[in-house]
Design a protein around this motif. Structure first.
Motif, PDB file in Angstrom:
ATOM      1  N   THR A 248      74.523  29.489 -33.990  1.00 17.59           N
ATOM      2  CA  THR A 248      74.996  30.307 -35.230  1.00 17.59           C
ATOM      3  C   THR A 248      75.621  31.728 -34.927  1.00 17.59           C
ATOM      4  OG1 THR A 248      73.707  29.082 -36.844  1.00 17.59           O
ATOM      5  CG2 THR A 248      74.305  31.047 -37.364  1.00 17.59           C
ATOM      6  N   LEU A 249      76.711  32.130 -34.909  1.00 12.23           N
ATOM      7  CA  LEU A 249      77.220  33.461 -34.675  1.00 12.23           C
ATOM      8  C   LEU A 249      77.102  34.195 -36.000  1.00 12.23           C
ATOM      9  CD1 LEU A 249      78.805  35.511 -32.774  1.00 12.23           C
ATOM     10  CD2 LEU A 249      80.773  34.363 -33.298  1.00 12.23           C
ATOM     11  N   ALA A 250      76.513  35.260 -35.860  1.00 10.90           N
ATOM     12  CA  ALA A 250      76.479  36.078 -37.089  1.00 10.90           C
ATOM     13  C   ALA A 250      76.978  37.542 -36.776  1.00 10.90           C
ATOM     14  CB  ALA A 250      74.896  36.402 -37.363  1.00 10.90           C
ATOM     15  N   PHE A 251      77.977  37.691 -37.460  1.00  5.88           N
ATOM     16  CA  PHE A 251      78.820  39.074 -37.063  1.00  5.88           C
ATOM     17  C   PHE A 251      79.268  39.894 -38.364  1.00  5.88           C
ATOM     18  CE2 PHE A 251      81.544  35.431 -37.702  1.00  5.88           C
ATOM     19  CZ  PHE A 251      82.538  35.909 -38.468  1.00  5.88           C
ATOM     20  N   GLY A 252      79.296  41.135 -38.305  1.00  2.00           N
ATOM     21  CA  GLY A 252      79.680  42.007 -39.532  1.00  2.00           C
ATOM     22  C   GLY A 252      78.632  42.445 -40.388  1.00  2.00           C
ATOM     23  N   GLY A 253      78.837  42.365 -41.553  1.00  2.00           N
ATOM     24  CA  GLY A 253      77.974  42.696 -42.860  1.00  2.00           C
ATOM     25  C   GLY A 253      77.882  44.442 -42.851  1.00  2.00           C
ATOM     26  N   LEU A 254      77.303  44.595 -43.989  1.00  2.00           N
ATOM     27  CA  LEU A 254      77.159  45.884 -44.361  1.00  2.00           C
ATOM     28  C   LEU A 254      75.967  45.914 -45.413  1.00  2.00           C
ATOM     29  CD1 LEU A 254      78.292  49.083 -44.554  1.00  2.00           C
ATOM     30  CD2 LEU A 254      79.520  48.292 -46.536  1.00  2.00           C
ATOM     31  N   SER A 255      74.978  46.718 -44.965  1.00  2.00           N
ATOM     32  CA  SER A 255      73.732  46.692 -45.752  1.00  2.00           C
ATOM     33  C   SER A 255      73.078  48.245 -45.465  1.00  2.00           C
ATOM     34  CB  SER A 255      72.705  45.447 -45.235  1.00  2.00           C
ATOM     35  OG  SER A 255      72.248  45.889 -43.735  1.00  2.00           O
ATOM     36  N   GLY A 256      72.152  48.265 -46.697  1.00  2.00           N
ATOM     37  CA  GLY A 256      71.294  49.635 -46.686  1.00  2.00           C
ATOM     38  C   GLY A 256      69.986  49.258 -46.990  1.00  2.00           C
ATOM     39  N   LYS A 257      69.069  50.124 -46.418  1.00  2.00           N
ATOM     40  CA  LYS A 257      67.547  49.786 -46.683  1.00  2.00           C
ATOM     41  C   LYS A 257      67.026  51.428 -46.920  1.00  2.00           C
ATOM     42  CE  LYS A 257      66.335  49.372 -41.673  1.00  2.00           C
ATOM     43  NZ  LYS A 257      65.598  48.225 -40.951  1.00  2.00           N
ATOM     44  N   LEU A 258      65.911  51.450 -47.384  1.00  2.00           N
ATOM     45  CA  LEU A 258      65.021  52.404 -47.526  1.00  2.00           C
ATOM     46  C   LEU A 258      63.912  52.046 -46.640  1.00  2.00           C
ATOM     47  CD1 LEU A 258      63.710  55.123 -48.194  1.00  2.00           C
ATOM     48  CD2 LEU A 258      62.988  53.970 -50.582  1.00  2.00           C
ATOM     49  N   TYR A 259      63.567  52.465 -45.468  1.00  2.00           N
ATOM     50  CA  TYR A 259      62.603  51.897 -44.743  1.00  2.00           C
ATOM     51  C   TYR A 259      61.414  52.877 -44.426  1.00  2.00           C
ATOM     52  CZ  TYR A 259      60.253  49.793 -40.550  1.00  2.00           C
ATOM     53  OH  TYR A 259      59.118  49.215 -39.704  1.00  2.00           O
ATOM     54  N   VAL A 260      60.106  52.684 -44.574  1.00  2.00           N
ATOM     55  CA  VAL A 260      59.014  53.558 -44.329  1.00  2.00           C
ATOM     56  C   VAL A 260      58.057  53.027 -43.444  1.00  2.00           C
ATOM     57  CG1 VAL A 260      57.073  54.907 -45.568  1.00  2.00           C
ATOM     58  CG2 VAL A 260      59.256  54.475 -46.788  1.00  2.00           C
ATOM     59  N   LYS A 261      57.798  53.556 -42.236  1.00  2.00           N
ATOM     60  CA  LYS A 261      56.765  53.152 -41.350  1.00  2.00           C
ATOM     61  C   LYS A 261      55.767  54.136 -41.137  1.00  2.00           C
ATOM     62  CE  LYS A 261      58.146  50.761 -37.724  1.00  2.00           C
ATOM     63  NZ  LYS A 261      58.501  50.309 -36.533  1.00  2.00           N
ATOM     64  N   GLY A 288      75.128  40.591 -46.155  1.00  2.00           N
ATOM     65  CA  GLY A 288      74.779  40.224 -44.979  1.00  2.00           C
ATOM     66  C   GLY A 288      75.823  39.859 -44.164  1.00  2.00           C
ATOM     67  N   PRO A 289      75.329  39.701 -42.769  1.00  2.00           N
ATOM     68  CA  PRO A 289      76.195  39.176 -41.704  1.00  2.00           C
ATOM     69  C   PRO A 289      76.960  37.783 -42.057  1.00  2.00           C
ATOM     70  CG  PRO A 289      74.167  40.146 -40.587  1.00  2.00           C
ATOM     71  CD  PRO A 289      73.958  40.007 -42.487  1.00  2.00           C
ATOM     72  N   THR A 290      78.221  37.827 -41.926  1.00  2.00           N
ATOM     73  CA  THR A 290      79.088  36.578 -42.015  1.00  2.00           C
ATOM     74  C   THR A 290      78.374  35.701 -40.805  1.00  2.00           C
ATOM     75  OG1 THR A 290      80.862  37.498 -43.024  1.00  2.00           O
ATOM     76  CG2 THR A 290      81.245  35.152 -42.033  1.00  2.00           C
ATOM     77  N   GLU A 291      77.733  34.286 -41.198  1.00  2.00           N
ATOM     78  CA  GLU A 291      77.598  33.637 -40.361  1.00  2.00           C
ATOM     79  C   GLU A 291      78.501  32.185 -40.307  1.00  2.00           C
ATOM     80  OE1 GLU A 291      73.444  32.330 -40.901  1.00  2.00           O
ATOM     81  OE2 GLU A 291      72.588  34.125 -40.647  1.00  2.00           O
ATOM     82  N   THR A 292      78.777  31.857 -38.755  1.00  2.00           N
ATOM     83  CA  THR A 292      79.462  30.676 -38.572  1.00  2.00           C
ATOM     84  C   THR A 292      78.771  30.000 -37.601  1.00  2.00           C
ATOM     85  OG1 THR A 292      81.549  32.020 -38.952  1.00  2.00           O
ATOM     86  CG2 THR A 292      81.843  29.770 -37.687  1.00  2.00           C
ATOM     87  N   THR A 293      78.461  28.605 -38.155  1.00  2.00           N
ATOM     88  CA  THR A 293      77.577  27.691 -37.570  1.00  2.00           C
ATOM     89  C   THR A 293      78.428  26.705 -36.924  1.00  2.00           C
ATOM     90  OG1 THR A 293      75.502  28.412 -38.534  1.00  2.00           O
ATOM     91  CG2 THR A 293      75.499  26.189 -37.305  1.00  2.00           C
ATOM     92  N   ILE A 294      78.533  26.371 -35.422  1.00  2.00           N
ATOM     93  CA  ILE A 294      79.330  25.363 -34.890  1.00  2.00           C
ATOM     94  C   ILE A 294      78.564  24.492 -34.169  1.00  2.00           C
ATOM     95  CG2 ILE A 294      81.241  24.851 -33.510  1.00  2.00           C
ATOM     96  CD1 ILE A 294      82.191  27.654 -33.980  1.00  2.00           C
ATOM     97  N   TYR A 295      78.711  23.035 -34.229  1.00  2.00           N
ATOM     98  CA  TYR A 295      78.075  22.224 -33.414  1.00  2.00           C
ATOM     99  C   TYR A 295      79.178  21.240 -32.862  1.00  2.00           C
ATOM    100  CZ  TYR A 295      74.189  23.220 -36.608  1.00  2.00           C
ATOM    101  OH  TYR A 295      72.969  23.853 -37.111  1.00  2.00           O
ATOM    102  N   CYS A 301      79.567  19.167 -39.767  1.00  2.00           N
ATOM    103  CA  CYS A 301      78.306  19.725 -40.091  1.00  2.00           C
ATOM    104  C   CYS A 301      78.103  21.129 -40.018  1.00  2.00           C
ATOM    105  CB  CYS A 301      76.941  19.078 -39.383  1.00  2.00           C
ATOM    106  SG  CYS A 301      76.727  17.257 -39.974  1.00  2.00           S
ATOM    107  N   GLY A 302      79.360  21.866 -39.372  1.00  2.00           N
ATOM    108  CA  GLY A 302      79.278  23.199 -39.468  1.00  2.00           C
ATOM    109  C   GLY A 302      79.487  24.117 -40.481  1.00  2.00           C
ATOM    110  N   SER A 303      79.230  25.324 -40.773  1.00  2.00           N
ATOM    111  CA  SER A 303      79.505  26.297 -41.850  1.00  2.00           C
ATOM    112  C   SER A 303      80.094  27.425 -41.672  1.00  2.00           C
ATOM    113  CB  SER A 303      78.217  26.211 -42.379  1.00  2.00           C
ATOM    114  OG  SER A 303      77.165  27.052 -41.837  1.00  2.00           O
ATOM    115  N   PHE A 304      80.442  28.178 -42.739  1.00  2.00           N
ATOM    116  CA  PHE A 304      80.984  29.525 -42.569  1.00  2.00           C
ATOM    117  C   PHE A 304      80.624  30.233 -43.814  1.00  2.00           C
ATOM    118  CE2 PHE A 304      83.718  32.720 -43.656  1.00  2.00           C
ATOM    119  CZ  PHE A 304      83.913  33.772 -42.485  1.00  2.00           C
ATOM    120  N   CYS A 305      79.707  31.175 -43.801  1.00  2.00           N
ATOM    121  CA  CYS A 305      79.008  31.612 -45.058  1.00  2.00           C
ATOM    122  C   CYS A 305      78.956  33.068 -45.076  1.00  2.00           C
ATOM    123  CB  CYS A 305      77.505  31.034 -45.123  1.00  2.00           C
ATOM    124  SG  CYS A 305      77.663  29.160 -45.288  1.00  2.00           S
TER     125      CYS A 305
END
Length: 388
Positions: A248-261, A288-295, A301-305
């Motif tokens: 699975t190749l995951a690429f791109g995406g645009l996300s934001g988060k409030l993170y406290v540690k 989320g990152p666009t995911e392309t799964t290749i077999y 049975c592959g996908s692009f989501c």
């Protein structure tokens, strides 16, 4: 005086001996004999429990006893021929052998008798087989495993059992996952601006100075956004009952988060490194990152989501840092819940709304602030989804 004797000749026209299963109401029946295209031939069957006309080449019998024999005489222009056939009535079914038809079974697949070659005595009752367990499962935390099966057929209080095994492949959803990712944005910035790279290396050198104090506010929070990430994750699947390896190749995406540690406790050697007790809280959302799964070999049975998500998590664990920004790592037990709407123009499910709750051991190793290697080890994972 002329005496003419006619001798009956033994021939093979009564058919093969048969074994049938007794029914609960004793209404079992079967046919015996073989078809004869010559209508001029004459037949005469004798024996117990004959139903209908006994003067046909093929007749129906209703055997009651455990073993019954039937005789037939055929008269042709060549003379008289005789043959016999026996019918055995069995009260139970015995499993002779069980052989899986497929090379692999997918995680969560319901096991059905038609997925196996099941030989029984009497013949033809493999469809009554039951499997324990009845659903294909992988061994804990493995992407593929050999699963033992118990196969049974119950009849009139008697149970016949056999065993076999199948290969089960999990698509990686609940198996340990190792991935490597790089933040393209940070890499590009460093390559475009040589001074930033020099500052980073100088910062590493200064933080490795034994005179430097162990850093650490007790708590830190941030609002982050990210884009342009790339990650490759190897996966195994069972597609059309054959195993395939892919990624699975995951690429791109645009996300934001409030993170406290928070560092509840910190111990270390100045300039060398530290060990911290960590607590975390996170609220996140975005594309989320666009995911392309290749077999290879199983493109069907592959996908692009493309996923859109919101979620939160809480966790705790330990953190380790050494030589400033050269290397840092943390290991935490994190509980999380995420709601995701996913659109897949290529794949089995065109649109899916899902809720995922899980508890996992999460580890991250960071090199030079922009290369990350992560390991996710799940303890619990539960997902509910609706497909449109």
């Amino acid at each position: 005086m002329l005496i003419i004797e006619v001798f009956a000749v033994r021939a093979q026209f009564a058919g093969e001996d048969k074994v049938i299963l007794r029914k609960a109401d004793n209404s079992q029946a079967t046919t015996i004999g073989t078809p004869d295209p010559n209508a001029q031939n004459c037949y005469k069957w004798t024996g117990p429990h004959i139903e209908g006309d006994p003067n046909q080449p093929v007749i129906t019998v209703h055997p009651i006893a455990e073993f019954e024999t039937y005789f037939v005489r055929r008269i042709t222009k060549n003379g008289v021929e005789e043959d016999m056939v026996s019918v055995t009535v069995e009260d139970t079914i015995r499993i002779i052998s069980v052989t899986p038809k497929h090379k692999c079974y997918a995680e969560g697949e319901s096991l059905q008798a038609y997925d196996f070659d099941i030989k029984t005595y009497p013949e033809g009752y493999g469809n009554l087989a039951e499997f324990t367990p009845s659903t294909a499962k992988c061994q804990e935390r493995r992407s593929q495993s050999t699963m033992p099966l118990q196969v049974s057929i119950s009849r009139n209080g008697h149970v016949s059992r056999s065993s076999t095994s199948i290969k089960v492949i999990n698509d990686g959803a609940v198996s340990p996952n190792i991935g490597l990712s790089a933040d393209i944005k940070k890499v590009v910035e460093l390559l475009k601006d040589g001074q930033k790279l020099a500052d980073l290396l100088n910062g590493v050198a200064s933080k490795a100075d034994p005179k430097t104090k162990v850093p650490g506010l007790p708590c830190q929070s941030d609002i982050e956004s990210s884009w342009g990430t790339v990650a490759i994750t190897p996966k195994n699947i069972c597609c059309e009952h054959d195993p395939y390896a892919g990624a699975t190749l995951a690429f791109g995406g645009l996300s934001g988060k409030l993170y406290v540690k928070c560092k509840a406790f910190s111990w270390g050697i100045p300039g060398a490194g530290s060990i911290d007790l960590l607590l975390s809280f996170e609220i996140s959302g975005g594309l989320g990152p666009t995911e392309t799964t290749i077999y290879p070999g199983a493109m069907s049975c592959g996908s692009f989501c493309v996923p859109v998500f919101v979620g939160y998590s809480v966790g705790g664990g330990v953190g380790v840092s050494a030589l400033g920004d050269l290397i840092a790592a943390d290991i935490m037990v994190v509980g999380s819940a995420t709601a995701t709407a996913t659109w897949c123009p290529w794949g089995d499910n065109k649109a899916t709304l899902s809720l995922l709750a899980k508890v996992e051991l999460v580890g991250t190793v960071t090199l030079l602030s922009f290369i990350q290697k992560s390991v996710s080890y799940p303890f619990f994972s539960k997902e509910a989804s609706v497909t449109f």
